[in-house]
Design a protein around this motif. Structure first.
Motif, PDB file in Angstrom:
ATOM      1  N   SER A  74       0.838  -1.202   0.000  1.00  0.00           N
ATOM      2  CA  SER A  74       0.000   0.000   0.000  1.00  0.00           C
ATOM      3  C   SER A  74       0.872   1.250   0.000  1.00  0.00           C
ATOM      4  CB  SER A  74      -0.906   0.002   1.235  1.00  0.00           C
ATOM      5  OG  SER A  74      -1.711  -1.161   1.246  1.00  0.00           O
ATOM      6  N   ASN A 114      -4.315  11.735   6.394  1.00  0.00           N
ATOM      7  CA  ASN A 114      -4.425  11.118   5.074  1.00  0.00           C
ATOM      8  C   ASN A 114      -4.378  12.171   3.960  1.00  0.00           C
ATOM      9  OD1 ASN A 114      -4.493   8.359   5.763  1.00  0.00           O
ATOM     10  ND2 ASN A 114      -6.669   8.479   6.283  1.00  0.00           N
ATOM     11  N   ARG A 148      -4.041   2.327  -1.915  1.00  0.00           N
ATOM     12  CA  ARG A 148      -4.006   2.353  -0.446  1.00  0.00           C
ATOM     13  C   ARG A 148      -5.400   2.687   0.059  1.00  0.00           C
ATOM     14  NH1 ARG A 148       0.516   2.608   3.259  1.00  0.00           N
ATOM     15  NH2 ARG A 148      -0.379   2.752   5.336  1.00  0.00           N
ATOM     16  N   GLU A 203      -9.377   4.250   6.252  1.00  0.00           N
ATOM     17  CA  GLU A 203     -10.584   4.369   7.094  1.00  0.00           C
ATOM     18  C   GLU A 203     -10.610   5.749   7.737  1.00  0.00           C
ATOM     19  OE1 GLU A 203     -10.368   4.296  10.658  1.00  0.00           O
ATOM     20  OE2 GLU A 203      -8.184   4.095  10.689  1.00  0.00           O
ATOM     21  N   ARG A 206       7.438  -4.987   4.942  1.00  0.00           N
ATOM     22  CA  ARG A 206       6.105  -5.282   5.486  1.00  0.00           C
ATOM     23  C   ARG A 206       6.202  -6.462   6.447  1.00  0.00           C
ATOM     24  NH1 ARG A 206       4.002  -7.074   0.698  1.00  0.00           N
ATOM     25  NH2 ARG A 206       1.929  -7.271   1.582  1.00  0.00           N
ATOM     26  N   ARG A 212       4.265  -9.362   9.022  1.00  0.00           N
ATOM     27  CA  ARG A 212       3.036 -10.115   9.242  1.00  0.00           C
ATOM     28  C   ARG A 212       3.228 -11.135  10.358  1.00  0.00           C
ATOM     29  NH1 ARG A 212       1.415  -6.659   6.132  1.00  0.00           N
ATOM     30  NH2 ARG A 212      -0.176  -6.928   4.539  1.00  0.00           N
TER      31      ARG A 212
END
Ligand code: FMN
Length: 206
Positions: free
Chosen positions: A22, A81, A133, A136, A183, A185
């Protein structure tokens, strides 16, 4: 050299999945053609959904096509944002219908289904060389107003889309750094269980 954003996957997966990430840095000078935009929604269209309700809806704010709509949707984004997403040539508001069309009952899978449609759109974008990307962080009431979303629908995310730009264009240092941070995870064993929840999936049980 491998790109720092490409997943260090433990198992073989589609390249599209491994290489998707993203971005926040978009090329503000390079528009996305209407044909390329249509292809994104064609991908979303063919996502599965509970009862085939297809509860997702999208409002496209393409700076090249409707600059006022783009500006208005930028205005609805959270300030954090706004700093980066205003450069993205295309902003897409995703909304859901949270009642079943025929019965009016609550469709508790509406968000789940919309997420699948956006995931399809995201991988399609990746295959077209476009970055995506999701956000919210936006003012739902403002987005509802500027996109003229009817009451029976709920805004879910705003999606920034476009060709990738240089991290140097980002004004927030944290955002510049994030463009090249690998990234991370959870390992699969943290979220997949073998038979029952008591046993985590482990390579030793192969
Ligand atoms: C539903 C959703 C909401 C998100 N909201 C924001 C947001 O408001 N601002 C932002 O910069 N990134 C947002 N993101 C991006 C996530 O932070 C990002 O997907 C996550 O850190 C994993 O990074 P990756 O997509 O590069 O693998 C959102 C992602 C999703 C799926």
């Amino acid at each position: 050299m491998t790109h720092p954003k490409h997943a260090a996957a433990d198992h073989d997966v589609l390249d599209l999945i491994r290489k998707r990430w993203s971005p926040r840095a978009f090329d503000a000078t390079r528009p996305v053609s209407r044909a390329e935009i249509w292809r994104l929604f064609e991908a979303a269209r063919w996502a599965p959904s509970s009862r085939n309700e297809q509860p997702w809806r999208f409002v496209v704010a393409d700076r090249n096509h409707s600059p006022e709509a783009h500006e208005a949707l930028v205005g609805a984004l959270g300030p954090f944002n706004q700093t980066w997403a205003s450069a993205a040539p295309v902003l897409i508001l995703a909304a859901v219908q949270f009642t079943v069309e025929e019965t009016g009952e609550t469709n508790r899978l509406a968000y789940y289904d919309a997420g699948q449609a956006v995931a399809f759109l995201t991988l399609q974008a990746q295959s077209q060389g476009l970055g995506i990307r999701q956000m919210e962080g936006f003012d739902h009431a403002a987005a509802r107003r500027v996109c003229r979303i009817p009451d029976a629908f709920e805004p879910v995310v705003v999606i920034a889309a476009g060709y990738l730009g240089s991290p140097e264009t980002l004004t927030v240092e944290k955002h510049r750094a994030a463009e090249v941070t690998p990234r991370r995870r959870r390992p699969i064993a943290d979220f997949v269980f073998d038979g029952t929840w008591d046993t985590t999936m482990s390579s030793e049980s192969n």
